[in-house]
Design a protein around this motif. Structure first.
Motif, PDB file in Angstrom:
ATOM      1  N   TRP A 206       0.740  -1.219   0.255  1.00  0.00           N
ATOM      2  CA  TRP A 206       0.289  -0.376  -0.207  1.00  0.00           C
ATOM      3  C   TRP A 206       0.790   1.361   0.190  1.00  0.00           C
ATOM      4  O   TRP A 206       0.447   2.480  -0.112  1.00  0.00           O
ATOM      5  CB  TRP A 206      -0.739  -0.049   1.294  1.00  0.00           C
ATOM      6  N   LEU A 207       1.925   1.423   0.678  1.00  0.00           N
ATOM      7  CA  LEU A 207       2.809   2.156   1.318  1.00  0.00           C
ATOM      8  C   LEU A 207       3.642   2.660  -0.102  1.00  0.00           C
ATOM      9  O   LEU A 207       4.823   3.097  -0.249  1.00  0.00           O
ATOM     10  CB  LEU A 207       3.562   2.380   2.239  1.00  0.00           C
ATOM     11  N   GLY A 208       3.202   1.544  -1.689  1.00  0.00           N
ATOM     12  CA  GLY A 208       4.548   1.820  -2.029  1.00  0.00           C
ATOM     13  C   GLY A 208       5.836   1.605  -1.916  1.00  0.00           C
ATOM     14  O   GLY A 208       6.515   1.254  -2.541  1.00  0.00           O
ATOM     15  N   LYS A 209       6.459   0.749  -0.804  1.00  0.00           N
ATOM     16  CA  LYS A 209       7.592   0.548  -0.375  1.00  0.00           C
ATOM     17  C   LYS A 209       7.431  -1.080  -0.930  1.00  0.00           C
ATOM     18  O   LYS A 209       8.989  -2.425  -0.806  1.00  0.00           O
ATOM     19  CB  LYS A 209       7.922   0.012   0.952  1.00  0.00           C
ATOM     20  N   LEU A 210       6.785  -2.206  -1.613  1.00  0.00           N
ATOM     21  CA  LEU A 210       7.163  -3.511  -2.184  1.00  0.00           C
ATOM     22  C   LEU A 210       5.974  -4.161  -3.160  1.00  0.00           C
ATOM     23  O   LEU A 210       4.926  -3.108  -2.864  1.00  0.00           O
ATOM     24  CB  LEU A 210       6.754  -4.611  -0.922  1.00  0.00           C
ATOM     25  N   THR A 211       7.050  -4.489  -4.184  1.00  0.00           N
ATOM     26  CA  THR A 211       5.787  -4.193  -5.651  1.00  0.00           C
ATOM     27  C   THR A 211       4.953  -6.219  -4.867  1.00  0.00           C
ATOM     28  O   THR A 211       5.323  -6.677  -4.234  1.00  0.00           O
ATOM     29  CB  THR A 211       6.405  -4.871  -6.932  1.00  0.00           C
TER      30      THR A 211
END
Length: 441
Positions: free
Chosen positions: A408-413
């Protein structure tokens, strides 16, 4: 186990205790039970409907309930390791049971099940779910499902219908956003594992229960395309703002209350929230609704994802296992089911096989009884889905809670998330930590 939403009652981490009858007598055999947080009125229900009548019926024993709040899981793990835990072991679900049973911390319940008639009284699937290596170690306090609560009054005023497909859900959510209504009343400020409610929803309603079953049995990897589609769908909802701006600062109960006020339109959550319906909907002159969560193309509707919110076991170190078994037996009585479900819906749907002798009060919301009947029918017909907290082993389940936030926070695909999920699951599977998965017909 309020799975999963701990009711906030201003208790913090203070441990509280309920003892029925007169002052504790050393001549009586103590039976200890640690419970999670409960609102003051629910503590009273436990006192009057469990502790007091049990102690009156068993004058040689003394049942006490200690409220351990949101720290229960942590405190229980530490206590079980040292052999100082309670007699009645109250866990967050089967994934906890497997690891405790493997560590020799729980007492097999097979003899109690036979002598007290649990095998005949409880739905067979839940007997199977409580087993580890062929022995019975746990029984569920309640079984639950995930679905979609909504404000029917708000829906009627806007000409909206409850969605049955993912496409209809997204169209409706966009219409709500256009009216400055938060589509999903949701929050995890009090219980971070609320994250996995939404993961469970998409795994069942987008990937589908048949694929979930195959993954749980180790027949397909968690990196398979259906799971990619499911996680991508959930992430799209987050990025589109369906969860609103305050997900991390709202408690589950506060978020649910917003559905009643019309600030939010829907709550994708579990049947445990029926306990909050009478608290918020009547005072806002709103009528609640509940339906199965919408399904993607190619997935049946509705899918009732089966969940066990908490379980009962007996500690291997208990000095009074017979007394602990008597407490569990009392909870699985027809009278207790009727009495407790009359005053506290959503948390005590014990899996009794036959509810024909159960009587609940006339004030119980028909929507609740209809929903529970639908869930029971789905379980009886072996047509159900799988919640992550019930069917995944502990480390895999824990990773879902933290990993989905990173997406959700764009730290992981999605790909990296599923690869780590698959790796963790395979490791626990090799260690024998995966809960029992009943055969799918």
């Amino acid at each position: 186990m309020k799975r999963r939403t701990f009711v906030q009652a201003g208790l913090g981490l203070v441990t509280m205790s309920l003892m029925g009858g007169t002052a504790f007598s050393q001549e009586k055999k103590p039976i200890s039970w640690w419970y999670e947080t409960a609102a003051p009125e629910n503590q009273e229900f436990l006192r009057t409907l469990v502790v007091a009548p049990f102690n009156e019926a068993h004058p040689d024993e003394q049942l006490t309930i200690d409220f351990r709040g949101s720290e229960l899981d942590k405190q229980l793990r530490v206590a079980m390791l040292s052999g100082s835990g309670p007699d009645v072991v109250y866990t967050a679900g089967p994934s906890y049971v497997a690891s405790m049973a493997q560590a020799g911390q729980l007492l097999p319940l097979d003899e109690f099940a036979a002598s007290l008639g649990w095998n005949e009284r409880i739905l067979p699937v839940f007997i199977e779910l409580g087993k580890y290596n062929g022995k019975l170690y746990a029984l569920p306090k309640t079984y639950e499902t995930l679905g979609l609560f909504f404000n029917k009054t708000l829906f009627d005023a806007n000409g909206w219908a409850a969605p049955k497909t993912i496409a209809e859900l997204e169209t409706l959510a966009d219409a709500m956003k256009a009216k400055n209504i938060v589509p999903f009343g949701a929050g995890n400020a009090d219980w971070r594992p609320a994250n996995e409610h939404y993961v469970s929803l998409v795994l069942n309603s987008v990937a589908g229960p048949d694929n979930l079953y195959k993954a749980l049995k180790g027949e397909i990897p968690w990196t398979s395309e259906p799971f990619v589609a499911a996680i991508d769908t959930l992430n799209k909802w987050w990025q589109n703002g369906y969860f609103g701006p305050n997900y991390f600062s709202l408690t589950g109960e506060q978020a649910f209350a917003q559905v009643a006020t019309g600030q939010a339109g829907m709550a994708p959550t579990g049947t445990w929230n029926f306990t909050n319906v009478p608290r918020y909907f009547p005072q806002n002159n709103a009528e609640p609704g509940f339906v199965g969560f919408p399904s993607a193309e190619g997935v049946d509707y509705p899918i009732y994802a089966l969940g066990i919110g908490s379980t009962f076991s007996i500690a291997a170190t208990s000095k009074n296992p017979e007394g602990a078994a008597e407490v569990i037996d009392y909870v699985f009585s027809d009278k207790f089911y009727g009495d407790m479900n009359t005053v506290w819906q959503g948390e005590w749907n014990t899996p009794l096989k036959d509810l024909s002798k159960v009587q609940v009060g006339a004030e119980v919301l028909p929507l609740y009884t209809e929903t529970m009947k639908g869930l029971a029918d789905a379980v009886n017909a072996n047509q159900y889905g799988y919640t992550t907290w019930t069917f995944l082993p502990p480390a895999t389940d824990t990773y879902i809670v933290s990993g989905i936030e990173e997406i959700w926070l764009g730290k992981l695909t999605t790909a990296d998330f599923l690869a780590k999920l698959d790796e963790t699951f395979k490791q626990e599977q090799s260690e024998g930590k995966v809960p029992a998965i009943p055969e799918r017909v």
